[in-house]
Design a protein around this motif. Sequence first.
Motif, mmCIF file in Angstrom:
data_model
loop_
_atom_site.group_PDB
_atom_site.id
_atom_site.type_symbol
_atom_site.label_atom_id
_atom_site.label_comp_id
_atom_site.label_asym_id
_atom_site.label_seq_id
_atom_site.Cartn_x
_atom_site.Cartn_y
_atom_site.Cartn_z
ATOM 1 N N ASN A 136 0.706 -1.203 -0.025
ATOM 2 C CA ASN A 136 0.149 0.003 -0.017
ATOM 3 C C ASN A 136 0.832 1.189 0.074
ATOM 4 O O ASN A 136 2.014 1.245 0.045
ATOM 5 C CB ASN A 136 -1.054 -0.088 1.377
ATOM 6 C CG ASN A 136 -0.197 0.122 2.692
ATOM 7 O OD1 ASN A 136 1.189 -0.073 2.526
ATOM 8 N ND2 ASN A 136 -0.892 0.350 3.405
ATOM 9 N N GLU B 23 -3.228 -0.903 -2.600
ATOM 10 C CA GLU B 23 -4.209 -0.078 -1.562
ATOM 11 C C GLU B 23 -3.753 1.023 -1.429
ATOM 12 O O GLU B 23 -2.345 1.230 -1.388
ATOM 13 C CB GLU B 23 -4.107 -0.745 -0.140
ATOM 14 C CG GLU B 23 -4.811 0.054 0.981
ATOM 15 C CD GLU B 23 -4.499 -0.494 2.228
ATOM 16 O OE1 GLU B 23 -5.190 -1.708 2.531
ATOM 17 O OE2 GLU B 23 -4.145 0.381 3.035
ATOM 18 N N THR C 166 -6.512 -5.759 1.006
ATOM 19 C CA THR C 166 -7.102 -5.044 2.123
ATOM 20 C C THR C 166 -8.041 -5.993 2.772
ATOM 21 O O THR C 166 -7.891 -5.816 4.085
ATOM 22 C CB THR C 166 -7.681 -3.729 1.749
ATOM 23 O OG1 THR C 166 -6.947 -2.913 1.106
ATOM 24 C CG2 THR C 166 -7.935 -2.851 3.132
ATOM 25 N N CYS D 123 -3.970 4.214 1.539
ATOM 26 C CA CYS D 123 -4.825 4.567 2.592
ATOM 27 C C CYS D 123 -4.479 5.987 2.905
ATOM 28 O O CYS D 123 -3.289 6.580 2.477
ATOM 29 C CB CYS D 123 -3.803 3.842 3.749
ATOM 30 S SG CYS D 123 -4.523 4.257 5.407
ATOM 31 N N HIS E 193 -8.673 2.743 0.969
ATOM 32 C CA HIS E 193 -8.899 2.758 2.501
ATOM 33 C C HIS E 193 -8.752 3.852 3.228
ATOM 34 O O HIS E 193 -7.616 4.505 3.376
ATOM 35 C CB HIS E 193 -8.019 1.680 3.109
ATOM 36 C CG HIS E 193 -8.271 1.367 4.434
ATOM 37 N ND1 HIS E 193 -9.303 0.816 5.118
ATOM 38 C CD2 HIS E 193 -7.165 1.638 5.587
ATOM 39 C CE1 HIS E 193 -9.012 0.687 6.416
ATOM 40 N NE2 HIS E 193 -7.672 1.206 6.854
#
Length: 373
Positions: free
Chosen positions: A72, A104, A354, A106, A137
Motif C-alpha cells: 500500500n 491499496e 486489504t 490509505c 481505505h
Amino acid sequence: MVLRAWARDVVAETSDVRAALRRVSADPTSPTDDDWAALLGADGDELDELCAVADSARRSVTDPDALTFVVNRNVDTAVIAAGGPDVPDLAELVGEAWRLGATEICMQGPLPADAPADGYLRLIEQVHRAAPEIHLHAFRPPEVRDGATRMDMPVAAFLGAARDAGLGSVPGTAAQILDDQVRARLSGGSAPPVSEWVETIEAAHDVGLFSTSTLLYGHVESPRHVVAHLRLLNEIQERTNGFSELIVMPMLPSAAPAYLGARGVASRRETRAVHAVARLLTFGRIAHLQVAWTKLDPDSVLDVLRGGADDIGGLLLDGVLMPEAGQEAGRVLSAREVADIAARVGRTPVQRTTGYGAPSAALLTPIPQVHGR
C-alpha cells in the motif's frame, strides 16, 4: 474517577495470573474481566505462557505458517488538499503506487476548512479515476463526520455516497481507548464522545464498507479500560461483522501529552501482554491481529508475532514522488525485510489484499528467499 498513568504498567500477583492462565488455556471465552486485567500484568514465565497460548489461538484461526502483508501507499489528506509546488498530484501518486504494485491507497486526515463541501468525495473520485482497481481505505470517523457535516447529510448517507464514488473501507483509527474519561484526559477535554465513533463505524458497516479496529495503549489507560475497549469491539463485531482486523499500537512519546512524561512510553512487557490479551479476548470474533510495525522497535515486532499477531500490515511504498503521510512519512518496509521478519518467526510471507483476499497474480510482489536464523 481519577485516571493514574503510573498504575497502568503493573505486574499482577502471580497467583492471579496463574489462575487466569488456567481458565484461558481451557477456554478463551471463559475468563472474567478480573482475569483479563490480571493477564495484562503477566510477567516472566507467566507472560511467556500467555504469549504461547495467544499464538496457539492465532494458529487455529489463521494460516499457521503465513505472515501476511498488504502492498500500500499512505497519503495525507490535508497535504494533498493544500497542494503547493512540492506536493505531487494525487493522480500521480496513485498511478505510481499502482505501477509499483500497490493494491491499496490509505488516506487519512481532515480537509482544510476552506475546502469544497464535497471535497472528500472529490478525492475519492480522483483516486478511482487514476487506478480503478486499487482499493481505497480512507477517512477515519472524525473525517467521515466532517464530510457529512460539510454536505449537510446524515452520516450514513455520506458513507453511501462515498462508497458509490469508490471508497472501499474505513480506517477504525481515532478510537484510542473507547472510554469518554480517558479520551477527555488525552485530548484536554476536546475528544468526541465514544458514541460518535461507534455510530460512525457501525454506519460504515451498515452501508457495506468494512473497517479496521484499533486499540491505543501506553498512556493514561488502566487494564480495566483495555478490557472494556476490547469487549466493546467484540459487541460491535457481533452486531455488524464489519471489522477486518484489530491493530494494537502504543502511543508514541512524540504524541503523548506532556504531563505523561516517561510514563507515556509502553514497556516491552506491556506490549507483549496487551497483544496477547487482544488476540485471546477477541478470539472467535476478529480473526486478524496486525502489528503496528512503524510504532514498535524490531525486537517488539518479533515478540508480538510470536505472541498472537498474524499480519505485518502495509509496506507503505515510497517511490520517486515520496508522499508525505504524517508520522509514517519516510517509513517503508521492503519485501526483503518482510521475508527476513517472516523467517525469524518461522513463517512464510504471503501477500494479501486489504480485505485479506489473494491479489491477482499480476499484482504479486516478488518476495526474496531468506534463510531462517
